[in-house]
Design an enzyme around this catalytic site. Sequence first.
Site, PDB file in Angstrom:
ATOM      1  N   SER A  40       0.850  -1.185   0.000  1.00  7.25           N
ATOM      2  CA  SER A  40       0.000   0.000   0.000  1.00  7.25           C
ATOM      3  C   SER A  40       0.887   1.237   0.000  1.00  7.25           C
ATOM      4  CB  SER A  40      -0.920  -0.006   1.224  1.00  7.25           C
ATOM      5  OG  SER A  40      -0.149   0.031   2.408  1.00  7.25           O
ATOM      6  N   SER A 109       3.941  -6.582   2.092  1.00  2.28           N
ATOM      7  CA  SER A 109       3.301  -5.698   3.058  1.00  2.28           C
ATOM      8  C   SER A 109       1.785  -5.909   3.066  1.00  2.28           C
ATOM      9  CB  SER A 109       3.687  -4.246   2.746  1.00  2.28           C
ATOM     10  OG  SER A 109       3.389  -3.389   3.815  1.00  2.28           O
ATOM     11  N   PHE A 110       1.013  -4.897   2.695  1.00  9.07           N
ATOM     12  CA  PHE A 110      -0.441  -5.059   2.595  1.00  9.07           C
ATOM     13  C   PHE A 110      -0.801  -6.236   1.709  1.00  9.07           C
ATOM     14  CE2 PHE A 110      -3.672  -3.696  -0.674  1.00  9.07           C
ATOM     15  CZ  PHE A 110      -4.788  -4.195  -0.020  1.00  9.07           C
ATOM     16  N   ASP A 230      13.879  -3.069   8.427  1.00 10.49           N
ATOM     17  CA  ASP A 230      12.541  -2.605   8.057  1.00 10.49           C
ATOM     18  C   ASP A 230      11.955  -1.794   9.203  1.00 10.49           C
ATOM     19  OD1 ASP A 230       9.884  -2.271   7.266  1.00 10.49           O
ATOM     20  OD2 ASP A 230       9.679  -4.311   6.515  1.00 10.49           O
ATOM     21  N   HIS A 258      12.196  -2.239   3.848  1.00  9.56           N
ATOM     22  CA  HIS A 258      10.869  -2.804   3.624  1.00  9.56           C
ATOM     23  C   HIS A 258      10.704  -3.459   2.248  1.00  9.56           C
ATOM     24  CE1 HIS A 258       6.672  -3.313   4.574  1.00  9.56           C
ATOM     25  NE2 HIS A 258       6.267  -2.583   3.556  1.00  9.56           N
TER      26      HIS A 258
END
Length: 280
Positions: A40, A109-110, A230, A258
């Site tokens: 995201s 991630s998302f 991260d 990340h």
Amino acid sequence: MPQSVADHLIPRTRIVEAGGIPTKVVTAGSGRPIVLLHGSGPGVSAEANWSDVIPDLAEDFQVIAPDIAGFGASLGPEGTAYGIKLWVRQLIELLDALELPSATLLGNSFGGGLALAATLRHPGRVDGLVLLGTPVGTFTMTEGLRSGWHYEPDEAEMRRILEIFSHDPALVTDEMVRQRYEASARPGAQAAFRKLIPEPGPAGTPVKGVPEESLRTIEQPTLILHGREDTVIPLELAYRAARNIPNADLKVFGNCGHWVQLERPAEFRTEVRDFLGRLK
């Protein structure tokens, strides 16, 4: 390389109706299907997350990289109720439209959170998971997430946010900033992200990922990849996921933030290929 094989590996873009959303999808290659689910944040899209990854993985696999509803070019009409139910429905209907009974889900991630949610709701459609920088359980909102929520289109602020995501600021190029800024300036581009996480409070705002007790029910083989540095999704969450998903392996990359796929691309591809090669 024969021209027909070369053509087969060239990433191609199409629009597929999924979840009631005209969904932009990049496809390439053939073989075991692997769906790349982007993260995201302002200006994100499948191409922003995966353009450097797709051609290489397409040499061995059928690669599908959609813009998730509310991000990239897959924006719904005004008033669209973005949320996990829509995102899971969009993903499953995309598999249906592509006539894929199941696929391996690789989420950043998302996108990793979406992969987990889809697995819990439709376990028969998922044959494996690769999770990069994925939030699980409840944790305190980080500066990267806080900045993304408050973001309004501005190139300098876009650069500042992107440099939070990467351990080495040199990875954030002028072209990356420009592309992400232009995408973030489209009407409605922030709506989905602001549905994804709560509005930041003064301090200590909790963010909820997939509960740990739900992770214990996941039977699919899982590879967890996470950057040691991260600061967007803390490393502890990777250990949390690895402790709770029964068939999970964890690989931690030093000097990496990340974006494992961008910051450690060669090792990322090796780990993913080896993992997929072990799946039945």
